[in-house]
Write a protein that holds these residues in place. Structure first.
Motif, PDB file in Angstrom:
ATOM      1  N   THR B 263       2.497   8.159  -7.282  1.00  0.00           N
ATOM      2  CA  THR B 263       2.614   6.764  -6.816  1.00  0.00           C
ATOM      3  C   THR B 263       2.055   5.823  -7.878  1.00  0.00           C
ATOM      4  O   THR B 263       2.672   4.819  -8.229  1.00  0.00           O
ATOM      5  CB  THR B 263       1.816   6.575  -5.506  1.00  0.00           C
ATOM      6  OG1 THR B 263       2.123   7.632  -4.625  1.00  0.00           O
ATOM      7  CG2 THR B 263       2.150   5.255  -4.854  1.00  0.00           C
ATOM      8  N   ALA B 267       4.485   3.300 -10.324  1.00  0.00           N
ATOM      9  CA  ALA B 267       4.516   1.994  -9.666  1.00  0.00           C
ATOM     10  C   ALA B 267       4.995   0.919 -10.627  1.00  0.00           C
ATOM     11  O   ALA B 267       4.723   0.973 -11.821  1.00  0.00           O
ATOM     12  CB  ALA B 267       3.120   1.653  -9.159  1.00  0.00           C
ATOM     13  N   TYR B 271       4.280  -3.817  -7.407  1.00  0.00           N
ATOM     14  CA  TYR B 271       3.319  -3.061  -6.602  1.00  0.00           C
ATOM     15  C   TYR B 271       1.907  -3.476  -6.955  1.00  0.00           C
ATOM     16  O   TYR B 271       1.091  -3.775  -6.087  1.00  0.00           O
ATOM     17  CB  TYR B 271       3.537  -1.573  -6.876  1.00  0.00           C
ATOM     18  CG  TYR B 271       2.549  -0.631  -6.243  1.00  0.00           C
ATOM     19  CD1 TYR B 271       2.614  -0.340  -4.892  1.00  0.00           C
ATOM     20  CD2 TYR B 271       1.587   0.013  -7.017  1.00  0.00           C
ATOM     21  CE1 TYR B 271       1.728   0.556  -4.326  1.00  0.00           C
ATOM     22  CE2 TYR B 271       0.703   0.905  -6.463  1.00  0.00           C
ATOM     23  CZ  TYR B 271       0.772   1.181  -5.117  1.00  0.00           C
ATOM     24  OH  TYR B 271      -0.094   2.068  -4.565  1.00  0.00           O
ATOM     25  N   THR B 297      -5.053   2.095  -1.488  1.00  0.00           N
ATOM     26  CA  THR B 297      -4.286   3.062  -2.282  1.00  0.00           C
ATOM     27  C   THR B 297      -4.972   4.426  -2.299  1.00  0.00           C
ATOM     28  O   THR B 297      -4.318   5.446  -2.445  1.00  0.00           O
ATOM     29  CB  THR B 297      -4.104   2.573  -3.729  1.00  0.00           C
ATOM     30  OG1 THR B 297      -5.383   2.458  -4.327  1.00  0.00           O
ATOM     31  CG2 THR B 297      -3.386   1.260  -3.794  1.00  0.00           C
ATOM     32  N   ALA B 371       5.778   1.773  -4.107  1.00  0.00           N
ATOM     33  CA  ALA B 371       5.516   1.643  -5.544  1.00  0.00           C
ATOM     34  C   ALA B 371       6.745   1.151  -6.293  1.00  0.00           C
ATOM     35  O   ALA B 371       6.637   0.638  -7.405  1.00  0.00           O
ATOM     36  CB  ALA B 371       5.063   2.972  -6.115  1.00  0.00           C
TER      37      ALA B 371
END
Lengths: 166, 382
Positions: B263, B267, B271, B297, B371
């Motif tokens: 992620t 990203a 994001y 996150t 993301a």
């Protein structure tokens, strides 16, 4: 929580990451990519087949309508031809009729003229005959008068009267 | 259903009546114990025997939940009280004064001291400790072992072994499926074809709706691998092999870490913009929101880790407790009831096995989707 942290084994964590990441890359190369490609290809094939079937259907419809148009055109042409033929026939018949009539009239006229001339000839003949007869009669009358005056004049009278009736 | 209505009601009623016992099956001073004590007394047995059985079951469950240095299938004691263990040893790899490599059979299930290049190790409660030649274990005041542990332990434990087994299985299964497409002109054949609908489901109902058509392809390998990896390991956990891989915090931590890393590293600007400088809110709020969003996150993968771990461990504990109850009840009603309950729960666990794999994959896809979200959020405000 303390128990969880105590349970956490660094060696297992390490092996897990190594095995799993290795597995991702191995499977990516040998399994997922070929599988997804094959599936995509198959789906693409199905989509194309459907599309072409649709197109074929449309084409069929087009063909059908153009066929109908052709048939209609042919029918119209036939009708026109038949109409023309009929007209020609009518015309021919009319022409023939009028010609025949003209011919007939001409013939009749000729016949009439012929009859007229024959009649005239016959009349002339008759007149000749009558005059001849009259002359003969006159001769005979004259001869008998010469024998019996009274009887001769009576005969002349009667004969003349007959001639008038004629 | 084959079962007629009346017995079904009967079974349900019995299940409900036995529920309080399940929930406290792990508790040593629960109603079960009182019942069991009373039961044992009426039958003229000693209370200690049933208590021994209870602790034995508890230890067995605890032991089952943990990783192990050998692949133990079952063991029994013969008439002369000699323990027999059926299973096979796994390699132990320690980085401790150089690399120490030996098979776990050297421990003799904790009964003897293993020697390797002049270092002595002893297995005590499933953990390796450094000892002297006699295998002395020293304790502190709270009865914690004070012996040193090996510096780095890279042993091929039971869980590592099972991961390898699952990896090989997955590789054979899916590479076979991949090959069958080429051979059969785009139509799957063989055992792998049972998984083709699942692969398509993950693509069409997990990856594409969550990540989007543009970016989903680069995450497919990860999503597919993680789904089948978790699912297969969960299913192996339900077999009598007695492996509890996905119920180990190190495993779920590793999986969650990978989701977090993917992620984070895939990203886009949008994001990070939403995390550090939330659009559409006043500036003071942006400053307050930034640490919260940043914490979020980390919490997301952390929840993934705990969810999978807790679900699988809970399932195993409950299932094994109920199986253990069979031996505690020792009468036809209670034991058969436990059996049916265990059977029903096993079916439920099969569902949970697939469900947890699905949830992990689904949420990973959701995070990847976040993301990769395009810059259309602000447009919605106007």
């Amino acid at each position: 929580m303390e128990k969880l942290i105590e349970q956490f084994s660094l060696g297992l964590f390490f092996w897990m990451l190594v095995i799993f990441v290795g597995l991702i890359f191995l499977l990516k190369k040998f399994a997922w990519k070929p599988i997804l490609d094959a599936v995509n290809e198959r789906e693409e094939g199905i989509r194309n087949a459907l599309l072409s079937a649709e197109n074929a259907k449309k084409e069929m419809l087009n063909l059908q309508s153009s066929n109908e148009k052709l048939v209609a055109e042919a029918r119209a042409e036939r009708d026109a031809m038949m109409k023309e033929a009929r007209e020609i026939k009518e015309k021919m018949i009319n022409d023939a009729k009028s010609e025949a009539q003209a011919q007939g009239e001409k013939m009749i006229a000729q016949a009439k003229a012929a009859i007229e001339s024959e009649k005239n000839a016959a009349m002339a003949e008759l007149k000749n005959q009558v005059s001849t007869l009259s002359l003969e009669i006159a001769e005979k009358v004259l001869k008998s008068e010469l024998s019996n005056t009274e009887a001769q004049s009576k005969l002349v009278e009667r004969m003349l009267g007959d001639a008038k009736l004629n | 259903m084959v079962i007629s209505k009346k017995p079904l009601h009967f079974i349900v009623a019995l299940l409900v009546s036995v529920l309080p016992m399940i929930s406290s099956a792990n508790n040593s001073d629960s109603t079960t114990v009182h019942k069991e004590v009373a039961h044992a007394e009426t039958e003229g047995h000693h209370t200690e025997e049933s208590k021994d059985l209870k602790t034995e079951i508890k230890e067995y469950i605890d032991h089952h939940l943990l990783d192990s240095y050998d692949f133990h299938l079952f063991s029994w004691e013969d008439d002369s009280k000699v323990a027999h263990h059926i299973g096979f040893p796994l390699p132990v790899i320690l980085i401790d004064n150089g690399v120490q490599f030996f098979m776990s059979s050297k421990f003799h299930h904790g009964e003897t001291v293993a020697e390797s290049n002049g270092n002595f190790y002893k297995l005590y409660h499933g953990k390796i400790y450094k000892t002297d030649a006699e295998g002395t274990i020293t304790y502190d005041a709270e009865h914690h072992v004070t012996n040193a542990k090996p510096t780095i332990d890279l042993s091929i434990t039971k869980n590592v072994f099972m991961m390898l087994v699952v990896s090989v299985l997955m590789f054979l299964l899916f590479s076979g499926l991949a090959k069958s497409y080429a051979k059969n002109g785009g139509i799957a054949k063989g055992a792998g074809r049972f998984f083709e609908p699942i692969i398509l489901y993950i693509r069409d109902d997990i990856a594409i709706p969550n990540i989007g058509h543009k970016n989903y392809k680069k995450y497919m390998s990860y999503l597919l691998t993680i789904f089948f990896f978790i699912w297969f390991l969960n299913m192996f956990g339900l077999t009598p092999l007695g492996v509890n891989v996905t119920g180990n915090i190190a495993i779920t931590a590793g999986l969650a870490l990978l989701t977090y890393l993917i992620t984070t590293f895939t990203a886009n600007r949008n994001y990070w913009g939403h995390i550090f400088w939330m659009p559409g809110v006043p500036t003071p709020m942006k400053i307050i929101l930034a640490p919260i969003e940043l914490l979020g996150t980390f919490i997301k993968p952390f929840s993934l880790m705990i969810r999978l771990y807790a679900n699988i461990v809970a399932g195993h504990v409950v299932l094994m407790s109920i199986i253990g109850l069979m031996f505690i009840f020792k009468n036809w009603l209670g034991s058969s009831l436990s059996f049916f309950l265990a059977f029903a729960l096993s079916l439920l666990e099969i569902l949970v096995a697939a469900l947890q794999a699905y949830i992990f994959t689904m949420l990973s896809a959701l995070y990847f989707g976040a993301a990769n979200e395009e810059h259309h959020h602000e447009d919605a405000h106007h």
